[in-house]
Scaffold this active site. Structure first.
Site, PDB file in Angstrom:
ATOM      1  N   VAL A 299       0.874  -1.172   0.000  1.00 30.60           N
ATOM      2  CA  VAL A 299       0.000   0.000   0.000  1.00 30.60           C
ATOM      3  C   VAL A 299       0.906   1.216   0.000  1.00 30.60           C
ATOM      4  O   VAL A 299       1.742   1.375   0.886  1.00 30.60           O
ATOM      5  CB  VAL A 299      -0.936   0.022   1.224  1.00 30.60           C
ATOM      6  CG1 VAL A 299      -1.746   1.313   1.247  1.00 30.60           C
ATOM      7  CG2 VAL A 299      -1.877  -1.182   1.201  1.00 30.60           C
ATOM      8  N   ASN A 440      20.814  -3.583 -15.526  1.00 29.16           N
ATOM      9  CA  ASN A 440      21.434  -4.368 -16.590  1.00 29.16           C
ATOM     10  C   ASN A 440      22.123  -3.490 -17.622  1.00 29.16           C
ATOM     11  O   ASN A 440      22.906  -2.623 -17.271  1.00 29.16           O
ATOM     12  CB  ASN A 440      20.390  -5.294 -17.239  1.00 29.16           C
ATOM     13  CG  ASN A 440      19.717  -6.187 -16.226  1.00 29.16           C
ATOM     14  OD1 ASN A 440      20.359  -6.672 -15.316  1.00 29.16           O
ATOM     15  ND2 ASN A 440      18.421  -6.385 -16.356  1.00 29.16           N
ATOM     16  N   GLY A 491       9.987   2.166   1.295  1.00 26.49           N
ATOM     17  CA  GLY A 491       9.558   2.700   2.580  1.00 26.49           C
ATOM     18  C   GLY A 491      10.528   3.715   3.158  1.00 26.49           C
ATOM     19  O   GLY A 491      11.660   3.868   2.695  1.00 26.49           O
TER      20      GLY A 491
END
Length: 560
Positions: A299, A440, A491
Site C-alpha cells: 500500500v 542491466n 519505505g
C-alpha cells in the site's frame, strides 16, 4: 638591510619580467587573444604568488579537455549485504590521471523471503557469477574501449558500450549453439513411436443431459511467457554509462540531474525542472516468495501535489506512526484451517488470483473486483500490475473501465527497456504508464529514449529502484533530469532508501535557490482513455475528480 631588501626587490622584479616574457612567447605561439597580452604588458602590483595563480588559471583553460584513461570495476556489497558492482572512472586532467567518481549499481536479482534453500543457493551462485563477469568485462575490455574518450560525449560512450554488449550477446548465442550441436551429436536419435490411441470417452451416466460437459469446460489458462534472458555481466554496461555521466557532471562542476536534463533536451537547458511525486510504501502486505501471495503486495501513499518533498515525507511519517499503532493493537490472525489446503481448493486455485487466504477469483472476476474497489475508494489513484502480463484481455477490460479514474501501471508485467526500444512501442498491454528502472545494460541514452517514447504516447513514467538496493543516490538525479511523473523509492526506512530521500530534498532546495523549480500538475485521468476523452469533449462526463493521492499497489498472484 636596505641593500639586502633592495637586492631582493630587484631579483623579484627580474623573475617577474622573465616569467612575463615566457608567457607572452607561449601565448603568441598558441594564438591566445590579444587582451591577455595587454594584461601581461600592463603595469600592476601583485605578489608573486598571485601572478603564478593567475597564470595557472590561464594555462588551465588552454589545457587538453579531460579524457577517460581508466575504468575500474570492483565487487562490493549492496544495501542487503549481497555482492554488486562498483565502477570507478579515472580521467587524464592536465596530463595527470585522477580518480573522478564512482557509482554502485543495483543488481537485477529479486530477494525472495522464505524461499527454499536450494533456490537461495542457486540465486547466490547466479548473482556471484553475474557480478564477477561484470567486473571482468570492465577491467579487461571496457576500460580499453573507452580510453581516450571525453566523458562529456555521453552518446559516443553509450554507443561504444552498446556495440560491446551486442558482441557479447553474439558470443553467447554462438556458445549455446555449439553446446546444442555437441549434445545433438552425442545423444542417439530415438526411433519414432506410434502414438497411442486416445482413450475411449467415458460412458454417459444415466440421466446426464447432453451438453452439460461443455458448460462445465473452463477456458484454458494462458501459460506464462518465457522469462526474458539476462546476459550474465550485463550490469557492467549500465554501471559504466552512469559512472561516465556522473564523471562529466563532476568535471563540469554541475549536478548530475542537470547533465541528464541537458542530455534529454539536446543540450538545451530547460527553464524549469520538477521534483517527481513520491510513491512511498507504507504497508507491505505480501512476501516476495514463489509461494502464495495476497492480492496486495504494497500500500503506497502519494503526497498531495503542491507540498514540498520534505513536507510530504513529514506527513507520511505521521501516517506511518498511526498505521504501526493500529497494527500493534490488532488481534493476531487466526490459524489457517486444513480446509484451505485440501485437494479440492488446490484444484480450484489453478489459474486464479488469491484475494484472501483461501479465496480465489478468476481473471474475469478480478476486473469486477477492481472496478468495485476504485468506485468505493476513489482515493486510489493507481493499480500496479493488477494482472499477469499474459492476461492481456483483462488488462484491456480494466483499462477501459478505470482508465478515466486511475492509473493502470505496468511494472514487472512490462518488457525490459531494451526490448521496448527494440520494438519501438510501449508494449502489448493496455496501460497508463510504466515503471522505469536503471538495470542491466540500460544506458543513459536508453533512459532518455525510453522516457521520450513514454511521453510521446501521453503515458506516465514512474522511476523505480531495483530489487537489490545500494546506497548510491544517483537514481534520484536520473528521475529529476528525465522529468518523470513519479519516483518509487520504497519505505521510509533503511539507510540506502533514506539516502535517496535526503538527496531529493537537497535537489529541491537547489532548484528553489536557483529559481528553476517547476510544479507538477494535479492528477487528471480523462486524457488517458481515448473513449473517455471523446465523451468529455461531447460533454458526457462530469467534471474531473478532485485530486486523489493514496495509492494501493496490486501485484500479480495467479496460481499456475
Amino acid at each position: 638591510m636596505g641593500e639586502e631588501g633592495g637586492g631582493r626587490s630587484c631579483g623579484t622584479t627580474r623573475e617577474l619580467q622573465k616569467l612575463k616574457q615566457q608567457a607572452m612567447e607561449y601565448y603568441r605561439e598558441n594564438d591566445v587573444p590579444r587582451r591577455l597580452e595587454e594584461l601581461l604588458n600592463s603595469t600592476f602590483y601583485l605578489q608573486p604568488a598571485d601572478v603564478y595563480g593567475h597564470l595557472a588559471n590561464c594555462f588551465s583553460k588552454l589545457a587538453k579537455p579531460p579524457t577517460i584513461c581508466k575504468v575500474v570495476g570492483k565487487n562490493v556489497l549492496d544495501g542487503l549485504g549481497l555482492p554488486t558492482l562498483q565502477v570507478e572512472i579515472f580521467c587524464t586532467v592536465q596530463n595527470f590521471p585522477k580518480n573522478i567518481c564512482s557509482v554502485v549499481i543495483s543488481t537485477p536479482f529479486k530477494v525472495h523471503e522464505n524461499a527454499l534453500p536450494e533456490l537461495v543457493e542457486a540465486e547466490e551462485l547466479e548473482r556471484s557469477d553475474a557480478v564477477s563477469t561484470a567486473v571482468r568485462w570492465v577491467n579487461e575490455t571496457i576500460t580499453k574501449e573507452l580510453q581516450g574518450l571525453a566523458p562529456s560525449n555521453q552518446a559516443e560512450v553509450d554507443q561504444v558500450l552498446r556495440t560491446f554488449f551486442e558482441s557479447k550477446v553474439q558470443e553467447d548465442k554462438e556458445g549455446k549453439g555449439l553446446e546444442k550441436s555437441l549434445e545433438d551429436s552425442t545423444v542417439p536419435t530415438p526411433s519414432p513411436l506410434t502414438p497411442p490411441l486416445p482413450p475411449p470417452p467415458p460412458a454417459k451416466k444415466k440421466g446426464q443431459k447432453q451438453g452439460r460437459k461443455d458448460t462445465l469446460t473452463k477456458k484454458p489458462m494462458i501459460p506464462p511467457e518465457p522469462v526474458e534472458p539476462i546476459l550474465c555481466g550485463s550490469m557492467a554496461i549500465g554501471a559504466v554509462s552512469l559512472a561516465v555521466a556522473k564523471t562529466s557532471a563532476v568535471l563540469g562542476n554541475n549536478p548530475l540531474y542537470l547533465n541528464i536534463a541537458l542530455l534529454k533536451h539536446h543540450q538545451d537547458q530547460p527553464a524549469k525542472l520538477t521534483i517527481p511525486l513520491l510513491m512511498v510504501s507504507l504497508v507491505s502486505c505480501g512476501k516476495s516468495s514463489p509461494g502464495k501471495l495476497n492480492l496486495m503486495k504494497e500500500v503506497i501513499c502519494v503526497p498531495r501535489p503542491g507540498l514540498t518533498a520534505k513536507q510530504g515525507v513529514d506527513m507520511l511519517l505521521e501516517i506511518q506512526k498511526h498505521i504501526n499503532k493500529t497494527i500493534e493493537m490488532s488481534p493476531p490472525p487466526k490459524p489457517e484451517t486444513k480446509k484451505a489446503h485440501n485437494g479440492g481448493n488446490r484444484g480450484q486455485s489453478k489459474g486464479k488470483y488469491e484475494v484472501m487466504m483461501g479465496t480465489y477469483k478468476s481473471a474475469a472476476e478480478m476486473v469486477d473486483l477492481y472496478v468495485e474497489l476504485i468506485n468505493k475508494f476513489p482515493s486510489i489513484i493507481a493499480l500496479i500490475d493488477p494482472f499477469r502480463k499474459e492476461d492481456s484481455e483483462q488488462w484491456d477490460s480494466t483499462y477501459n473501465a478505470l482508465g478515466s479514474k486511475c492509473y493502470i501501471i505496468a511494472g514487472t508485467a512490462s518488457k525490459s527497456i531494451s526490448k521496448l526500444l527494440e520494438d519501438g512501442n510501449i508494449g502489448s498491454l493496455r496501460c497508463s504508464g510504466l515503471i522505469v528502472k536503471h538495470t542491466n545494460q540500460t544506458t543513459m541514452s536508453d533512459l532518455v529514449e525510453m522516457t521520450n517514447l513514454i511521453d510521446s504516447k501521453k503515458h506516465i513514467a514512474v522511476f523505480g529502484s531495483a530489487e537489490g538496493e545500494s546506497s548510491d543516490d544517483s537514481l534520484v538525479d536520473l528521475a529529476v533530469g528525465l522529468g518523470v511523473r513519479f519516483i518509487k523509492l520504497g519505505g521510509l526506512s533503511r539507510g540506502e532508501r533514506v539516502t535517496k530521500y535526503n538527496r531529493l530534498f537537497t535537489i529541491e532546495e537547489e532548484l528553489v535557490q536557483n529559481g528553476t523549480l517547476g510544479f507538477n500538475e494535479e492528477h487528471t485521468f480523462s486524457y488517458l482513455n481515448e473513449e473517455a476523452e471523446k465523451a468529455a469533449m461531447a460533454g458526457e462526463l462530469p467534471e474531473p475528480l478532485e485530486p486523489i493521492f493514496a495509492t494501493e499497489v496490486v501485484e500479480e498472484s495467479a496460481k499456475t
